[in-house]
Scaffold this active site. Structure first.
Site, PDB file in Angstrom:
ATOM      1  N   HIS A  20       2.145   5.540  12.335  1.00 37.83           N
ATOM      2  CA  HIS A  20       2.580   5.458  10.864  1.00 37.83           C
ATOM      3  C   HIS A  20       3.583   6.702  10.655  1.00 37.83           C
ATOM      4  CE1 HIS A  20       2.015   5.032   6.306  1.00 37.83           C
ATOM      5  NE2 HIS A  20       2.076   6.448   6.391  1.00 37.83           N
ATOM      6  N   HIS A  32      39.567  -2.037  15.959  1.00 40.64           N
ATOM      7  CA  HIS A  32      38.078  -2.900  16.030  1.00 40.64           C
ATOM      8  C   HIS A  32      38.459  -4.177  15.434  1.00 40.64           C
ATOM      9  CE1 HIS A  32      35.186   1.058  15.580  1.00 40.64           C
ATOM     10  NE2 HIS A  32      36.394   1.403  15.894  1.00 40.64           N
ATOM     11  N   HIS A  82      -6.624  -0.065   2.831  1.00 36.40           N
ATOM     12  CA  HIS A  82      -6.587   1.224   3.222  1.00 36.40           C
ATOM     13  C   HIS A  82      -7.670   2.291   2.735  1.00 36.40           C
ATOM     14  CE1 HIS A  82      -4.097   5.138   3.752  1.00 36.40           C
ATOM     15  NE2 HIS A  82      -3.960   4.617   5.027  1.00 36.40           N
ATOM     16  N   THR A 129       2.378  12.229   8.714  1.00 35.02           N
ATOM     17  CA  THR A 129       2.253  12.210   7.077  1.00 35.02           C
ATOM     18  C   THR A 129       3.401  12.894   6.372  1.00 35.02           C
ATOM     19  OG1 THR A 129      -0.060  12.065   7.281  1.00 35.02           O
ATOM     20  CG2 THR A 129       0.652  12.705   5.238  1.00 35.02           C
ATOM     21  N   ARG A 146      -9.738   0.103  11.825  1.00 35.43           N
ATOM     22  CA  ARG A 146      -8.788   1.231  12.396  1.00 35.43           C
ATOM     23  C   ARG A 146      -9.524   2.457  11.648  1.00 35.43           C
ATOM     24  NH1 ARG A 146      -3.744   3.372   9.799  1.00 35.43           N
ATOM     25  NH2 ARG A 146      -5.447   4.062   8.613  1.00 35.43           N
ATOM     26  N   ARG A 203       0.741  -1.416   0.012  1.00 28.19           N
ATOM     27  CA  ARG A 203      -0.060   0.069  -0.176  1.00 28.19           C
ATOM     28  C   ARG A 203       1.007   1.101  -0.008  1.00 28.19           C
ATOM     29  NH1 ARG A 203      -0.912   4.861   2.267  1.00 28.19           N
ATOM     30  NH2 ARG A 203      -0.550   3.879   4.356  1.00 28.19           N
ATOM     31  N   ASP A 219      -8.446  -0.226   7.365  1.00 33.30           N
ATOM     32  CA  ASP A 219      -7.733   1.097   7.929  1.00 33.30           C
ATOM     33  C   ASP A 219      -8.517   2.142   7.350  1.00 33.30           C
ATOM     34  OD1 ASP A 219      -6.032  -0.590   9.272  1.00 33.30           O
ATOM     35  OD2 ASP A 219      -4.378  -0.237   7.854  1.00 33.30           O
ATOM     36  N   HIS A 236       6.473   8.916   8.412  1.00 32.01           N
ATOM     37  CA  HIS A 236       7.418   9.193   7.475  1.00 32.01           C
ATOM     38  C   HIS A 236       8.691   9.624   7.842  1.00 32.01           C
ATOM     39  CE1 HIS A 236       4.829   8.595   3.494  1.00 32.01           C
ATOM     40  NE2 HIS A 236       3.785   8.517   4.779  1.00 32.01           N
TER      41      HIS A 236
END
Ligand code: HCA
Ligand code: CU
Length: 383
Positions: free
Chosen positions: A200, A296, A79, A173, A139, A19, A99, A202
């Site tokens: 969710h 290292h 969705h 978003t 949801r 999605r 959703d 971004h």
């Protein structure tokens, strides 16, 4: 961070490669691609797969039906916008859950759907009731939560909680959230609703994985991911990155997933969307377990944990010790000599190390050059 952290023991991954990931620049999944990706994620063990809305196109609808009908362990979600016709089609496609998302920010109210808060609640209520009547896991999320008026958003979340949604979703978003803000918003929401909470996030400013962790610590129960983080713009929380983040806190948290499959799932999706797995991808990036500086490599040869937060073997991946450069240390050279079956004195090994550094100062060298120096030492001894 005044409120107590929640222990993260019972979280669920909502895998949205089919999605959010379909909104990635290079994504154009065929039906066969979607099935292949769904099967790989099923084997890995994610709890949910989210697919694009069936109203996007005829193919989207057919593919949603196909994935919903395949043998699988994950629950299938789609969705949708808060619209009845979309909800009806989703149910008809055979999904387990839906959703729903709607924008509550001033931007969305002005430039997207143009609805008032009361109108948002009314249309959403109708959709939620319909879905619940059909036994669908539901949801409700508000798009662009972090740029919305929180009092308004919480009013909508509370109304949906009372309506009996299974989860409310918080969506960053445009990737403006940071870990502290995420923690604080989700903590407040945890007090405001009874249902589960999904996050969710971004990755526009590189915080998507950190924000997902803080969401869990604040009481979120579901995290949206995509393979390699693909999605709109530069995407969302990456599946592998979230796994790495949780594993470093406690490997037990992620043992429910088939970890050695991660690499091939990422390679599969990368090839479908026309990208390489980036070198700095947590766990699977080409250099994720590459050790170079003498300090290292010396420690890693004795105990890898000294410079590894993650055990690559848990993911079916090996580590590499790099000797062909000017930062090489003589312990690593000794280890290489032993691998080649060459018995050299410490003095020889130290002299070989100096020769390797001199060669490397003159230009880029390879392991073959290192081996040639070591073999040369034996010839010298014999001669
Ligand atoms: C989008 C929508 C969304 C939805 C997230 C959610 C977002 O921009 O396409 O349903 O919670 O980021 O807001 O992906
Ligand atoms: Cu998104």
């Amino acid at each position: 961070m005044h409120r107590q952290q929640h222990p993260i023991h019972d979280f669920h991954i909502i895998e949205s490669t089919l999605r959010e990931g379909e909104q990635f620049q290079g994504a154009h999944f065929s039906t066969a691609d979607k099935i292949e990706i769904a099967q790989a994620l099923d084997a890995f063990g994610v709890e949910y797969l989210e697919l694009s809305t069936p109203i996007a196109s005829k193919q989207s609808e057919a593919d949603l039906r196909t994935v919903a009908a395949m043998p699988r362990r994950f629950r299938v979600l789609t969705h949708i916008r808060a619209r009845m016709e979309e909800a009806k089609l989703a149910v008809d496609c055979g999904v387990d859950g839906v959703d729903i998302y709607i924008g509550t920010s001033a931007y969305m109210r002005a430039y997207s759907h143009g609805k008032s808060l009361q109108e948002i609640i009314e249309v959403s209520r109708e959709v939620v009731r319909y879905l619940k009547d059909h036994g669908i896991e539901t949801r409700f999320s508000t798009e662009d939560t972090f740029r919305s008026n929180l009092a308004d958003t919480f009013t909508v979340y509370r109304a949906m909680d009372l309506e009996g949604v299974h989860r409310v979703g918080v969506a960053d978003t445009v990737g403006v959230a940071d870990p502290m803000r995420t923690y604080s918003l989700i903590s407040s929401l945890r007090q405001a609703v009874h249902c589960d909470i999904e996050f969710h996030g971004h990755n526009d400013s590189g915080c998507a994985i950190a924000n997902a962790l803080c969401a869990l610590q604040a009481g979120a129960t579901h995290i949206d991911t995509t393979v390699l983080g693909i999605g709109e713009r530069n995407g969302i929380t990456a599946l592998g990155g979230l796994i790495a983040r949780l594993y470093t806190m406690d490997p037990e948290l992620v043992k429910k997933y088939d970890l050695p499959l991660l690499r091939e799932i990422e390679e599969l999706v990368a090839s479908k969307v026309g990208i390489e797995v980036p070198f700095n991808t947590p766990i699977t990036g080409r250099t994720a377990f590459h050790h170079k500086a003498g300090v290292h490599t010396n420690a890693v040869l004795q105990n890898p944990t000294s410079y590894e937060a993650i055990n690559p073997l848990d993911f079916g991946i090996g580590r590499s010790i790099d000797l062909a450069h000017r930062l090489v240390g003589w312990n690593a050279v000794r280890d290489r000599a032993a691998t080649l079956g060459l018995a050299l004195s410490e003095a020889d090994l130290r002299s070989a190390t100096t020769q390797i550094k001199t060669l490397a100062d003159a230009g880029r060298i390879t392991l073959d050059d290192v081996d040639a120096v070591l073999r040369g030492m034996v010839t010298q001894e014999v001669g």
